[in-house]
Design a protein around this motif. Structure first.
Motif, mmCIF file in Angstrom:
data_model
loop_
_atom_site.group_PDB
_atom_site.id
_atom_site.type_symbol
_atom_site.label_atom_id
_atom_site.label_comp_id
_atom_site.label_asym_id
_atom_site.label_seq_id
_atom_site.Cartn_x
_atom_site.Cartn_y
_atom_site.Cartn_z
ATOM 1 N N SER A 80 -3.283 -19.099 60.326
ATOM 2 C CA SER A 80 -3.306 -20.187 59.348
ATOM 3 C C SER A 80 -3.828 -19.682 58.002
ATOM 4 O O SER A 80 -3.309 -20.077 56.947
ATOM 5 C CB SER A 80 -4.119 -21.374 59.856
ATOM 6 O OG SER A 80 -5.492 -21.047 59.945
ATOM 7 N N LEU A 83 -0.947 -17.541 56.381
ATOM 8 C CA LEU A 83 0.149 -18.351 55.849
ATOM 9 C C LEU A 83 -0.271 -19.138 54.614
ATOM 10 O O LEU A 83 0.536 -19.349 53.708
ATOM 11 C CB LEU A 83 0.681 -19.284 56.926
ATOM 12 C CG LEU A 83 1.384 -18.584 58.089
ATOM 13 C CD1 LEU A 83 1.700 -19.581 59.197
ATOM 14 C CD2 LEU A 83 2.628 -17.863 57.621
ATOM 15 N N THR A 84 -1.512 -19.559 54.558
ATOM 16 C CA THR A 84 -2.022 -20.274 53.387
ATOM 17 C C THR A 84 -2.103 -19.346 52.176
ATOM 18 O O THR A 84 -1.810 -19.749 51.047
ATOM 19 C CB THR A 84 -3.406 -20.876 53.692
ATOM 20 O OG1 THR A 84 -3.291 -21.788 54.783
ATOM 21 C CG2 THR A 84 -3.977 -21.602 52.489
ATOM 22 N N ASP A 86 -0.320 -16.331 51.652
ATOM 23 C CA ASP A 86 1.004 -15.869 51.218
ATOM 24 C C ASP A 86 1.901 -15.806 52.449
ATOM 25 O O ASP A 86 1.759 -14.907 53.290
ATOM 26 C CB ASP A 86 0.913 -14.489 50.554
ATOM 27 C CG ASP A 86 2.235 -14.039 49.943
ATOM 28 O OD1 ASP A 86 3.303 -14.554 50.332
ATOM 29 O OD2 ASP A 86 2.201 -13.145 49.086
ATOM 30 N N SER A 87 2.832 -16.735 52.541
ATOM 31 C CA SER A 87 3.678 -16.808 53.739
ATOM 32 C C SER A 87 4.540 -15.561 53.928
ATOM 33 O O SER A 87 4.989 -15.279 55.039
ATOM 34 C CB SER A 87 4.547 -18.062 53.715
ATOM 35 O OG SER A 87 5.381 -18.067 52.575
ATOM 36 N N LEU A 90 3.657 -13.063 56.731
ATOM 37 C CA LEU A 90 3.916 -13.338 58.148
ATOM 38 C C LEU A 90 4.376 -12.079 58.882
ATOM 39 O O LEU A 90 4.073 -11.888 60.064
ATOM 40 C CB LEU A 90 4.962 -14.446 58.285
ATOM 41 C CG LEU A 90 5.381 -14.815 59.705
ATOM 42 C CD1 LEU A 90 4.178 -15.337 60.504
ATOM 43 C CD2 LEU A 90 6.483 -15.842 59.670
ATOM 44 N N TYR A 121 -0.235 -7.049 49.049
ATOM 45 C CA TYR A 121 0.197 -8.344 48.539
ATOM 46 C C TYR A 121 -0.529 -8.735 47.249
ATOM 47 O O TYR A 121 -0.153 -9.700 46.602
ATOM 48 C CB TYR A 121 0.009 -9.422 49.613
ATOM 49 C CG TYR A 121 0.945 -9.207 50.773
ATOM 50 C CD1 TYR A 121 2.208 -9.785 50.786
ATOM 51 C CD2 TYR A 121 0.581 -8.395 51.850
ATOM 52 C CE1 TYR A 121 3.086 -9.576 51.846
ATOM 53 C CE2 TYR A 121 1.451 -8.176 52.905
ATOM 54 C CZ TYR A 121 2.694 -8.759 52.896
ATOM 55 O OH TYR A 121 3.565 -8.542 53.932
#
Length: 151
Positions: A80, A83-84, A86-87, A90, A121
Motif C-alpha cells: 500500500s 502504490l501510494t 508511485d504505482s 509495482l 524512482y
C-alpha cells in the motif's frame, strides 16, 4: 522415448552484480538455507508469497542444473505504501531471495538491493521504503544462522 537432460553448470557471478545485489555463502544445503530463510521472513512479519524451484522447472524443459530456489515475499502494508508513492514501482514487488547450490557444497544466498531499486524512482517516499526494505532483508539474513550453528 525419454531424452537425457542437458547439463547446465552455474557460472560464477559477474563483477557488476555486486553493485546492485547482496550475497552471502553458507556451508548448509540449499534446502537448509531455504528453511531458515523462510523462518526469518515470517519472523520479520512478512508474507511468503511463493517458492520457485528452478531445478524442477528446467528439468521439465530437458535441462539439468544444481539445486536452486527462489523465495518471493512481501507484505500488504508495504504494498500500500509502494502504490501510494508511485504505482509504476509495482514491478519492484514482491522481493525475492535466491539460493544457489554449487558443486563444492556451498550455497549462495542472493537478493537485489531494494534501496538501489527504489531510489531509481526519485521519490522521497520510495527512497524511504527502499531503505526500510533493504534493512529488512539485511535483518532477515543476519538473523538466520547460515553457518549451521545455533545463534
Amino acid at each position: 522415448m525419454t531424452q537425457t537432460p542437458q547439463p547446465v553448470a552455474f557460472s560464477g557471478c559477474g563483477s557488476a552484480a555486486s553493485s546492485f545485489q547482496r550475497s552471502v555463502t553458507s556451508s548448509l544445503t540449499v534446502e537448509e538455507v531455504v528453511t531458515r530463510l523462510k523462518q526469518g521472513i515470517i519472523a520479520a512479519d512478512l508474507w511468503i508469497l511463493h517458492e520457485i524451484d528452478p531445478q524442477m522447472l528446467l528439468s521439465r524443459g530437458g535441462f539439468a542444473i544444481g539445486p536452486a530456489r527462489q523465495v518471493l515475499f512481501f507484505q500488504p502494508r508495504l504494498m500500500s505504501r509502494l502504490l501510494t508513492a508511485d504505482s509504476a514501482a509495482l514491478l519492484e514487488a514482491p522481493l525475492k531471495f535466491a539460493v544457489i547450490g554449487f558443486p563444492d557444497g556451498q550455497a549462495e544466498l542472493r537478493w537485489l538491493d531494494p534501496a538501489m531499486a527504489f531510489a531509481r524512482y526519485r521519490s522521497p517516499a520510495l527512497t524511504e521504503l527502499g531503505n526500510e526494505l533493504a534493512g529488512l532483508c539485511e535483518g532477515i539474513v543476519n538473523g538466520i544462522d547460515l553457518a549451521g550453528t545455533s545463534k
